[in-house]
Design a protein around this motif. Structure first.
Motif, PDB file in Angstrom:
ATOM      1  N   THR A 192      47.216  94.107  74.923  1.00  0.00           N
ATOM      2  CA  THR A 192      46.639  94.430  73.424  1.00  0.00           C
ATOM      3  C   THR A 192      46.068  93.124  72.774  1.00  0.00           C
ATOM      4  OG1 THR A 192      48.275  95.906  72.968  1.00  0.00           O
ATOM      5  CG2 THR A 192      47.322  94.963  71.318  1.00  0.00           C
ATOM      6  N   ALA A 193      46.372  91.866  73.083  1.00  0.00           N
ATOM      7  CA  ALA A 193      45.890  90.569  72.455  1.00  0.00           C
ATOM      8  C   ALA A 193      44.606  90.380  73.318  1.00  0.00           C
ATOM      9  CB  ALA A 193      46.924  89.466  72.646  1.00  0.00           C
ATOM     10  N   ILE A 194      44.505  90.739  74.539  1.00  0.00           N
ATOM     11  CA  ILE A 194      43.491  90.307  75.370  1.00  0.00           C
ATOM     12  C   ILE A 194      42.297  91.397  74.951  1.00  0.00           C
ATOM     13  CG2 ILE A 194      42.553  90.396  77.738  1.00  0.00           C
ATOM     14  CD1 ILE A 194      45.394  89.503  78.712  1.00  0.00           C
ATOM     15  N   LEU A 200      36.401  91.605  69.707  1.00  0.00           N
ATOM     16  CA  LEU A 200      35.816  90.611  68.855  1.00  0.00           C
ATOM     17  C   LEU A 200      34.603  89.949  69.303  1.00  0.00           C
ATOM     18  CD1 LEU A 200      38.840  89.599  66.956  1.00  0.00           C
ATOM     19  CD2 LEU A 200      37.234  91.188  66.234  1.00  0.00           C
ATOM     20  N   LEU A 201      34.894  89.241  70.686  1.00  0.00           N
ATOM     21  CA  LEU A 201      33.986  88.612  71.252  1.00  0.00           C
ATOM     22  C   LEU A 201      32.384  89.219  71.648  1.00  0.00           C
ATOM     23  CD1 LEU A 201      35.975  86.110  73.600  1.00  0.00           C
ATOM     24  CD2 LEU A 201      34.606  85.520  71.520  1.00  0.00           C
ATOM     25  N   LEU A 217      36.101  92.173  81.668  1.00  0.00           N
ATOM     26  CA  LEU A 217      37.333  91.935  81.318  1.00  0.00           C
ATOM     27  C   LEU A 217      37.891  93.101  80.459  1.00  0.00           C
ATOM     28  CD1 LEU A 217      39.476  89.887  80.683  1.00  0.00           C
ATOM     29  CD2 LEU A 217      38.080  89.038  78.509  1.00  0.00           C
ATOM     30  N   ARG A 218      37.330  93.606  79.507  1.00  0.00           N
ATOM     31  CA  ARG A 218      37.570  94.740  78.989  1.00  0.00           C
ATOM     32  C   ARG A 218      38.169  96.016  79.908  1.00  0.00           C
ATOM     33  NH1 ARG A 218      33.145  96.069  74.712  1.00  0.00           N
ATOM     34  NH2 ARG A 218      34.547  97.345  73.476  1.00  0.00           N
TER      35      ARG A 218
END
Length: 288
Positions: A192-194, A200-201, A217-218
Motif C-alpha cells: 500500500t505504501a509503495i 504520487l511520483l 512498478l505500479r
C-alpha cells in the motif's frame, strides 16, 4: 475332585476332571454347562495334542463351528484356520496361544489375533490360554482357551486414529493459515505504501522513461496486492470476491503464468472454445 461331562454339537463326549473348591463340587454338571453356554466369551478346551475336545456356543459364533471341528494337529504344524497377528503377519498354528501354553506350560494373556472364519469374515479376538496340569505332573494335559471378540473395539480404535489424524492435519492447516494471514497483512501494508508513493511520483515526473518505470512498478505492486489477497482468502481473513470474468482470457493468463514456473520439459496447451460466456467468479479462487 469333580467330574464334568459335557457335549457340544458334533463333538465327542468328554469328561473334564479338575481340582475344584468344595463350593464348586456342589454345582451340578447342568449348572456348570449353563454357565459356560451363556458366556459371551468363547471357551475352547484342547487336549494335549491341541485337538478341540469341547467348545461353548460363543466360540462357535466367534470362530465358526466348522473351524472348531477342523482343529487337528497332524505333526506338520498346519494351521487349522487362517490367522494373523496384530501387525497383520501370518500366525502359524504352532504359535497359537493354545499351543504355546501346551508347549511351555506358561499361561498366555491378552494375545490379539485375527481369525478368518469359514464365511470369509475376519474377527479380531483377545485370547487367553490357561494350561491344565493334574496333580504333580509337569506337562499340561489340556489347555483352556478363551476368545473375547474385540472386532468392534478394534474398528472403533482405527476410526478414532483416522479422526485424530484428520484433526491434527486440520490444526496444522489452521496454523499455516494464521501464519499466512499475518504475513500477508504485513506485506499488504508495505505494498500500500509503495503504490501510494508510486501514484504520487507519476504525477510529478516529466521524463517518459521515468514514467514507464513507475508504471512497471505500479503494475508489479498491484500484482503483489492480488497475490496478497489470495493469501488472505487462503487464511480465511477475506471473503472471496465475485466479479464478472472473461473465462477464456483468464485461462490464457493462467496458462502464461504456469509456463513461467513449470519445467521446460512440460508443455502446456490451451484449447478454449470460442464464444464462452462471461461468468461471475472469484479470480483468485479460479486460478487456484
Amino acid at each position: 475332585a469333580a467330574a464334568l461331562t459335557v457335549w457340544y454339537r458334533g463333538l465327542r463326549r468328554v469328561n473334564i476332571t479338575a481340582s475344584m473348591p468344595a463350593s464348586m463340587e456342589r454345582l451340578s454338571a447342568d449348572t456348570l454347562r449353563l454357565i459356560l453356554d451363556t458366556m459371551v466369551e468363547g471357551v475352547v478346551l484342547h487336549d494335549a495334542k491341541g485337538d478341540v475336545i469341547w467348545a461353548n456356543p460363543s466360540a462357535a459364533r466367534i470362530l465358526g463351528s466348522s473351524v472348531l471341528l477342523s482343529v487337528r494337529t497332524s505333526g506338520a504344524n498346519e494351521a487349522p484356520w487362517s490367522a494373523v497377528r496384530e501387525d497383520g503377519e501370518s500366525l502359524p498354528w504352532d504359535d497359537h496361544p493354545a499351543m504355546t501354553a501346551l508347549h511351555t506350560g506358561i499361561p498366555q494373556r491378552d494375545v490379539v489375533m485375527g481369525v478368518q472364519r469359514p464365511d470369509g469374515v475376519r474377527r479380531w479376538v483377545s485370547v487367553n490360554a490357561e494350561p491344565v496340569v493334574h496333580g504333580n505332573e509337569r506337562v499340561p494335559a489340556a489347555v483352556v482357551v478363551t476368545y473375547a471378540d474385540i472386532t468392534a473395539i478394534r474398528e472403533g480404535a482405527l476410526k478414532l486414529r483416522a479422526l485424530e489424524s484428520q484433526l491434527r492435519h486440520a490444526q496444522k492447516m489452521e496454523a499455516v493459515g494464521q501464519l499466512t494471514g499475518g504475513i500477508a497483512h504485513d506485506f499488504n501494508n508495505l505494498l500500500t505504501a509503495i503504490l501510494t508513493n508510486a501514484d504520487l511520483l507519476v504525477d510529478e515526473v516529466s521524463s517518459p522513461d521515468a514514467t514507464d518505470e513507475l508504471n512497471d512498478l505500479r503494475r508489479a505492486a498491484r500484482r503483489g496486492a492480488e497475490l496478497v489477497r489470495k493469501l488472505m482468502v487462503f487464511a480465511r481473513r477475506e471473503r472471496p470476491e465475485l466479479t464478472r470474468l472473461n473465462l477464456a482470457e483468464h485461462l490464457y493468463d493462467a496458462a502464461r503464468l504456469l509456463r513461467r514456473v513449470v519445467a521446460e520439459s512440460i508443455e502446456i496447451q490451451t484449447n478454449v472454445e470460442a464464444g464462452l460466456p462471461i461468468i461471475q467468479a472469484d479470480p483468485a479462487g479460479l486460478e487456484q
